[in-house]
Design an enzyme around this catalytic site. Structure first.
Site, short mmCIF file in Angstrom:
data_model
loop_
_atom_site.label_atom_id
_atom_site.label_comp_id
_atom_site.label_asym_id
_atom_site.label_seq_id
_atom_site.Cartn_x
_atom_site.Cartn_y
_atom_site.Cartn_z
N GLY A 98 0.83 -1.21 0.00
CA GLY A 98 0.00 0.00 0.00
C GLY A 98 0.86 1.25 0.00
O GLY A 98 0.56 2.23 -0.69
N GLN A 172 0.30 7.31 4.90
CA GLN A 172 0.47 7.14 3.45
C GLN A 172 -0.25 8.26 2.71
O GLN A 172 0.28 8.81 1.74
CB GLN A 172 -0.07 5.77 3.02
CG GLN A 172 0.76 4.64 3.63
CD GLN A 172 0.15 3.27 3.40
OE1 GLN A 172 -0.97 3.16 2.90
NE2 GLN A 172 0.88 2.24 3.76
N ASP A 323 0.14 -0.93 13.10
CA ASP A 323 0.49 -2.22 12.50
C ASP A 323 0.65 -3.34 13.54
O ASP A 323 0.94 -4.48 13.18
CB ASP A 323 1.79 -2.10 11.69
CG ASP A 323 1.56 -1.32 10.39
OD1 ASP A 323 0.39 -1.18 9.98
OD2 ASP A 323 2.54 -0.84 9.80
N LYS A 350 -6.47 -2.90 5.98
CA LYS A 350 -5.05 -3.24 5.78
C LYS A 350 -4.94 -4.42 4.81
O LYS A 350 -5.90 -4.76 4.14
CB LYS A 350 -4.40 -3.56 7.14
CG LYS A 350 -4.38 -2.36 8.08
CD LYS A 350 -3.39 -1.32 7.61
CE LYS A 350 -3.42 -0.08 8.49
NZ LYS A 350 -2.66 1.03 7.93
C1 S3P Z 1 2.82 3.25 6.55
C2 S3P Z 1 1.74 3.79 7.18
C3 S3P Z 1 0.73 3.00 7.88
C4 S3P Z 1 1.12 1.53 8.04
C5 S3P Z 1 1.83 0.98 6.87
C6 S3P Z 1 3.05 1.80 6.50
C7 S3P Z 1 3.80 4.17 5.94
O1 S3P Z 1 -0.46 3.10 7.17
O2 S3P Z 1 -0.02 0.75 8.33
O3 S3P Z 1 2.23 -0.36 7.14
O4 S3P Z 1 4.94 3.76 5.66
O5 S3P Z 1 3.45 5.34 5.74
P1 S3P Z 1 -1.40 4.39 7.28
O6 S3P Z 1 -1.41 5.03 5.94
O7 S3P Z 1 -2.72 3.86 7.70
O8 S3P Z 1 -0.81 5.31 8.31
#
Ligand code: S3P
Length: 446
Positions: A98, A172, A323, A350
């Site tokens: 993601g 993200q 996480d 997730k």
């Molecule tokens: C991440 C942000 C988290 C996390 C993911 C990595 C990142 O997600 O769950 O594994 O590297 O920015 P979110 O977008 O929900 O904060």
């Protein structure tokens, strides 16, 4: 044919007193993307070499960026903010990641051709509207499959800065806006809920991008000025606290063991699991603390504890442990009394539906749970669990954290575990099974 992994026995001793986990995934991905936008040759040591980081590297290579890997050293030849080579009919595959899909989309907002981004079965189920919305506001044209992958993005040279309210607490989504702002003339202003802040720290401490951050009681205002080219940089990537967490919980739930996990990133926006477990009575210590380019790095000490207390967690800590909730639920399952967790609807968005998987794992091992309105969970834990049945984990969309949590449950609590898709941990933590075996765990893959 599906393989499976059997764990038959609790670990009687740890054969090592201290371990190291691999480089932080969030920092590795950010290093690769930001160095590709810099001018000159950047070098990272201890980069995470997992399927997710390989996805980012492969995509950038398709965009004309030269990347060399030598063991865990990664060299990236940046070509500046507008140096990517966009071609006709380009298809980019973010695999399971993601972070890759969402952060890289933001670097394509100036593409003169339409680019297709896709991913694996799990990634195609995940919400992309959280980045589509702001990136359209910058001026990119985006078509998607109802807010999901595959996405077709066509950029523009007429990007305009935006004001955007990020109300999911998603790092993200926040980072996608910040990276898009780099390519945009003028000032982008972001109102966001708290989430991991690695991108901002890199902008400020390494790239010297003009960024202002104002923390308020419930949110933050971030302002970034675009079109400032930045130079290449070197980075030593510290260990990943999300990977370390599996070993923290393994030690905590085992009997009479201690473990040190060395050189871990302990940025406060990531250490929710330590705060939460310490509130439950664990006495996890952070020591040898150092600041490296704005990030906190330290060693972590943990000792077994069979007398943890349940917790009624206030949602303020959710984002810093986002996480780690499968592990936190597992620990709550071993405490006598009721624990409760709220405002966690993001968990079901997730790699798999993790709120549901937390419940499934706990129910299998005989722990009562109640789901609250698809966004929370109550857990009635039991002390001194000594599992002796067979537990089967499958069809979990190969979510690495489901696989690793189930493995830890089996090793710490006993029972005969059959966990399908035994390669799934390779997206984030390829040395997971090796470290367990080095500690003395007996694991078979058949
Ligand atoms: C991440 C942000 C988290 C996390 C993911 C990595 C990142 O997600 O769950 O594994 O590297 O920015 P979110 O977008 O929900 O904060």
């Amino acid at each position: 044919m599906k393989k499976l992994i059997l764990i038959n026995k609790e670990l009687s001793i740890f054969k090592k007193k201290s371990i190291k986990v691999e480089g932080d995934k969030s920092l590795s991905i950010r290093f690769i993307i930001l160095s590709s936008l810099s001018t000159g040759k950047s070098l990272a040591s201890n980069i995470l070499k997992s399927e997710d980081t390989m996805s980012v590297m492969n995509i950038l290579k398709k965009l004309g960026i030269k990347i060399k890997l030598n063991n865990n050293n990664c060299e990236v030849k940046g070509k500046g903010l507008f140096g990517y080579k966009f071609k006709k009919n380009l298809v980019l595959n973010a695999g399971n990641s993601g972070t890759t899909a969402r952060l890289l989309l933001s670097t394509l907002i100036d593409s003169n051709y339409t680019i297709k981004i896709t991913g694996d079965k799990s990634l195609k189920k995940r919400d992309m509207n959280r980045v589509i919305k702001p990136l359209k506001q910058f001026g990119a044209k985006i078509k998607s499959n109802k807010g999901k992958l595959p996405i077709f993005i066509t950029g523009t040279k007429l990007l305009k800065p935006i004001q955007y309210k990020e109300n999911l607490g998603s790092a993200q989504s926040k980072s996608a806006v910040l990276i898009a702002a780099l390519k945009t003339k003028g000032q982008t202003k972001l109102y966001c809920l708290p989430s991991r802040n690695h991108t901002e720290l890199m902008f400020k401490n390494i790239l010297k991008v003009p960024i202002k951050i104002k923390k308020r009681s419930n949110d933050e205002i971030i302002q970034v000025n675009g079109l400032n080219e930045f130079k290449s940089f070197n980075y030593r990537i510290p260990g990943d606290i999300s990977s370390a967490s599996f070993f923290i919980v393994l030690t905590l739930l085992s009997k009479n063991k201690t473990l040190i996990i060395k050189n871990v990133n302990v940025n406060p926006s990531r250490t929710g699991i330590i705060k939460i477990l310490n509130r439950m009575g664990a006495k996890i210590k952070i020591f040898n603390l150092k600041i490296y380019k704005g990030e906190k790095v330290a060693d972590i000490f943990v000792r077994s504890n069979q007398n943890l207390k349940p917790i009624n967690l206030e949602p303020k800590l959710n984002s810093s442990a986002i996480d780690e909730f499968l592990l936190i639920f597992l620990v709550a399952g071993t405490c006598k009394g009721m624990s409760s967790f709220k405002k966690l609807s993001e968990l079901n968005k997730k790699e798999s539906k993790r709120l549901d998987w937390g419940i499934k794992i706990l129910n299998q091992i005989g722990i009562k749970t109640k789901k609250i309105k698809n966004q929370g969970i109550k857990i009635w834990g039991k002390q001194n669990l000594n599992l002796n049945k067979t537990y089967v984990i499958k069809n979990y969309l190969k979510d690495h954290r489901v696989f690793m949590t189930a493995t830890i449950a089996g090793l710490a609590l006993g029972g005969n575990w059959k966990i399908y898709d035994p390669n799934s941990f390779k997206t984030s933590f390829p040395s997971f099974l090796k470290i367990l075996r080095d500690l003395g765990a007996k694991i078979e893959i058949r």
